[in-house]
Design a protein around this motif. Structure first.
Motif, PDB file in Angstrom:
ATOM      1  N   GLY A  35       3.578   3.882  10.231  1.00 37.27           N
ATOM      2  CA  GLY A  35       3.431   3.970   8.786  1.00 37.27           C
ATOM      3  C   GLY A  35       4.693   4.397   8.084  1.00 37.27           C
ATOM      4  N   HIS A  36       4.584   4.559   6.771  1.00 37.83           N
ATOM      5  CA  HIS A  36       5.676   5.030   5.913  1.00 37.83           C
ATOM      6  C   HIS A  36       6.873   4.071   5.941  1.00 37.83           C
ATOM      7  N   THR A  58       2.613  -0.510   8.444  1.00 39.25           N
ATOM      8  CA  THR A  58       2.261  -0.488   7.030  1.00 39.25           C
ATOM      9  C   THR A  58       3.244   0.360   6.234  1.00 39.25           C
ATOM     10  N   ASP A  59       3.370   0.048   4.944  1.00 41.69           N
ATOM     11  CA  ASP A  59       4.115   0.930   4.053  1.00 41.69           C
ATOM     12  C   ASP A  59       3.190   1.994   3.467  1.00 41.69           C
ATOM     13  N   GLY A  60       1.913   1.941   3.867  1.00 42.61           N
ATOM     14  CA  GLY A  60       0.984   3.024   3.586  1.00 42.61           C
ATOM     15  C   GLY A  60       1.132   4.096   4.647  1.00 42.61           C
ATOM     16  N   ARG A  61       0.063   4.837   4.877  1.00 37.37           N
ATOM     17  CA  ARG A  61       0.157   5.926   5.841  1.00 37.37           C
ATOM     18  C   ARG A  61      -1.133   6.009   6.650  1.00 37.37           C
ATOM     19  N   PHE A  62      -1.167   6.963   7.576  1.00 35.41           N
ATOM     20  CA  PHE A  62      -2.315   7.083   8.468  1.00 35.41           C
ATOM     21  C   PHE A  62      -2.915   8.473   8.402  1.00 35.41           C
ATOM     22  N   MET A  96      -0.322   5.213  -1.739  1.00 36.38           N
ATOM     23  CA  MET A  96      -0.044   5.265  -0.298  1.00 36.38           C
ATOM     24  C   MET A  96      -1.298   5.634   0.497  1.00 36.38           C
ATOM     25  N   ARG A  97      -2.262   4.748   0.467  1.00 36.09           N
ATOM     26  CA  ARG A  97      -3.534   5.030   1.126  1.00 36.09           C
ATOM     27  C   ARG A  97      -3.398   5.246   2.627  1.00 36.09           C
ATOM     28  N   GLU A  98      -4.269   6.110   3.175  1.00 37.97           N
ATOM     29  CA  GLU A  98      -4.399   6.229   4.622  1.00 37.97           C
ATOM     30  C   GLU A  98      -5.173   5.036   5.160  1.00 37.97           C
ATOM     31  N   MET A  99      -4.899   4.699   6.424  1.00 40.62           N
ATOM     32  CA  MET A  99      -5.493   3.513   7.029  1.00 40.62           C
ATOM     33  C   MET A  99      -6.380   3.870   8.223  1.00 40.62           C
ATOM     34  N   LEU A 100      -7.170   4.927   8.120  1.00 37.32           N
ATOM     35  CA  LEU A 100      -7.999   5.333   9.253  1.00 37.32           C
ATOM     36  C   LEU A 100      -9.091   4.316   9.564  1.00 37.32           C
ATOM     37  N   GLU A 118       0.832  -1.202   0.000  1.00 37.34           N
ATOM     38  CA  GLU A 118       0.000   0.000   0.000  1.00 37.34           C
ATOM     39  C   GLU A 118       0.868   1.254   0.000  1.00 37.34           C
ATOM     40  N   GLY A 119       2.146   1.128  -0.370  1.00 41.65           N
ATOM     41  CA  GLY A 119       3.065   2.262  -0.390  1.00 41.65           C
ATOM     42  C   GLY A 119       2.827   3.178  -1.574  1.00 41.65           C
ATOM     43  N   PRO A 120       3.704   4.177  -1.757  1.00 45.04           N
ATOM     44  CA  PRO A 120       3.512   5.139  -2.845  1.00 45.04           C
ATOM     45  C   PRO A 120       3.383   4.493  -4.223  1.00 45.04           C
ATOM     46  N   SER A 121       4.279   3.556  -4.553  1.00 49.11           N
ATOM     47  CA  SER A 121       4.200   2.923  -5.874  1.00 49.11           C
ATOM     48  C   SER A 121       3.394   1.632  -5.840  1.00 49.11           C
TER      49      SER A 121
END
Length: 550
Positions: A475-476, A461-465, A438-442, A430-433
């Motif tokens: 995250g990140h 996660t490799d996504g973000r919050f 890079m979806r948020e995980m709220l 779920e990262g940038p590429s």
């Protein structure tokens, strides 16, 4: 003036004809042309008041001796985009916004620009454009929303809608409660009521010196916001006349001040991405480590929801960002602002009207600031956590990996009751590429909190919050899974160590085992095979670089 290139000389006869077609009086042609980039839209609560603010900006520009031209900028509501494919477009829209403003401003050679913005990716996108163009620029953020009320308590978007999903699943809320909360949680225009990404960015914009004092915390529905809009219009013409361009304000000292204020506020982790991206456009290198360095020596003195009990309206009544700057006056650098007043002078003259909302240094909520940067064999290039939103018992945690290759799969497992105490939920690709975007995980983090698991379960996660996330959520994670980062090599049952005070994020595997798994790993097929997201995935950098396009 820049605009002379479209309005002066014999060869510009056709250009003037087109300008006159817009209705501009001949008497106004000699005045500075001011672009007003507005992200007004009917679908984002934080932006629905912008047409009225635009009227006051327009009045201010005319009063100051300029002539305004409005143009539209797209906006995405992260709350509405959350939890489905739409969130993939949120962070990528930041780059589009910067590019669109660049295109419009350069094509029409505006002398200066007002950036009317409010929500999560729109504000940083506009600041990126200002830094890139380096013309006179000023930002007006439209302001936060007021709290809702239900059963005698103040209510807000995150706690009372996103977290309510988990509470309902646990039987803690009735269907009647849910329906009532839907109607009252977001009662006015404005960005969501807590120190989420939109409001954190508004506060940071003021700390950068790119908006007038008081803009960041003044609620959207206050008449004071209209007066600030008028003053913003007057001020942009002054900036043009004095040739004060964006990069004269966006100095390295300004970014240091912004990070300091961010840490003191306990702001959203998304600001790490955005501050780095804005600095990159300003030609300033900000290593990821600087956030941790500043955090370690900046006390957390303002505690707004989701980590605290106060709301943005409380910060406004306590004196806003000038009050925070006053408290931090010995920790910030001298730097110019769009107001024409040095940031240190703003800090010195400010008053604090509530000592609990903006606490003294010696009574800080936490000795360190909001964000911590973690590293280890699971995140060699870094990961980000909002440490002030983590309970003391979860600052150090060891648990068992439960791996999911998408947010949807993780969310289903959480709501189906398949996550147990001691688990570390791993959401990857779920990262940038890899997301891409890079979806948020709220949604999953709020479900965890709503189900009472935020003091026994962690999430990485490799996504973000969202700024609304609380608990041990990291995250990140970089490098991301799609690039073969260690997070891609995890398996169910692996033991993961999180040690926030020591800034560690590790998987308890030997180096040889990680190398073995890396040899067996195969890059995934792209999730998106067409359109903007395909191009974005090919160009975007990793999160530790700010997820900028390269």
């Amino acid at each position: 003036m820049r605009s002379d290139s479209i309005k002066k000389g014999l060869e510009r006869t056709p250009h003037r004809a087109l300008l006159y077609a817009t209705g501009i009086p001949k008497s106004e042609m000699k005045k500075p042309f001011i672009g007003v980039a507005t992200s007004f839209t009917d679908i984002i609560p934080g932006h629905i008041s912008m047409n009225e603010l635009g009227r006051f900006i327009e009045k201010g520009i005319h009063t100051g001796g300029g002539y305004p031209f409005f143009f539209g900028i797209p906006g995405i509501c992260d709350g509405i985009a959350m939890g489905h494919k739409g969130m993939k477009y949120s962070l990528p829209s930041r780059e589009l916004i910067a590019d669109i403003i660049e295109c419009i401003v350069e094509a029409h050679q505006f002398d200066g620009i007002v950036l009317l913005t409010n929500c999560d990716k729109i504000t940083p996108g506009m600041l990126m454009a200002a830094a890139r163009l380096d013309i006179p620029a000023i930002v007006l953020t439209a302001g936060p929303m007021l709290a809702g009320y239900y059963k005698g308590q103040r209510r807000n978007l995150t706690t009372d809608t996103f977290e309510a999903v988990g509470k309902f699943k646990k039987g803690l809320l009735t269907e009647q409660d849910i329906q009532a909360l839907e109607l009252c949680a977001c009662p006015t225009a404005g960005s969501c009521q807590g120190m989420y990404t939109a409001n954190t960015m508004a506060c940071i914009t003021e700390a950068l010196g790119m908006s007038l004092p008081g803009v960041g915390a003044t609620p959207a529905v206050m008449s004071e916001k209209r007066r600030l809009a008028f003053e913003t219009g007057v001020k942009i013409v002054e900036l043009v006349k004095n040739r004060i361009t964006a990069r004269k304000i966006l100095t390295k000292e300004a970014f240091y001040n912004a990070i300091t204020v961010d840490m003191a506020l306990g702001g959203s982790t998304n600001t790490v991405l955005h501050i780095k991206a804005i600095a990159n456009e300003a030609g300033i290198e900000l290593p990821l480590e600087i956030f941790d360095e500043v955090s370690r020596k900046t006390p957390h003195i303002v505690n707004i929801i989701p980590s605290g009990e106060h709301y943005m309206e409380d910060l406004y009544r306590a004196g806003g960002i000038p009050a925070v700057l006053h408290r931090l006056k010995d920790k910030i650098y001298s730097n110019p602002t769009v107001s024409g007043i040095d940031i240190k002078e703003i800090a010195r003259k400010a008053q604090i009207f509530d000592e609990d909302v903006v606490r003294p240094i010696e009574k800080a909520y936490h000795k360190e600031g909001g964000v911590a940067i973690l590293k280890g064999n699971l995140a060699p290039d870094g990961a980000v956590v909002k440490q002030t939103a983590v309970s003391p018992k979860m600052l150090k945690f060891e648990g068992t990996a439960r791996c999911f290759d998408s947010e949807e799969d993780a969310m289903k497992a959480i709501l189906d009751g398949k996550i147990k105490e001691g688990d570390v939920i791993v959401i990857r690709y779920e990262g940038p590429s890899g997301g891409p975007g890079m979806r948020e995980m709220l949604s999953p983090t709020s479900a965890i909190t709503g189900m009472g698991l935020n003091e026994s379960v962690a999430l990485i996660t490799d996504g973000r919050f969202s700024g609304g996330t609380r608990g041990p959520c990291i995250g990140h994670v970089s490098p991301e899974a799609a690039q073969g980062g260690p997070i891609a090599l995890l398996k169910d049952g692996d033991r993961i160590l999180i040690d926030i005070p020591k800034r560690k994020l590790e998987v308890k595997l030997s180096e040889s085992e990680l190398k073995k798994r890396a040899k067996e790993w195969k890059p995934p097929k792209p999730k998106i095979k067409k359109g903007y997201l395909l191009r974005y995935a090919r160009m975007v950098s990793s999160a530790d670089k700010g997820a900028i396009l390269e």
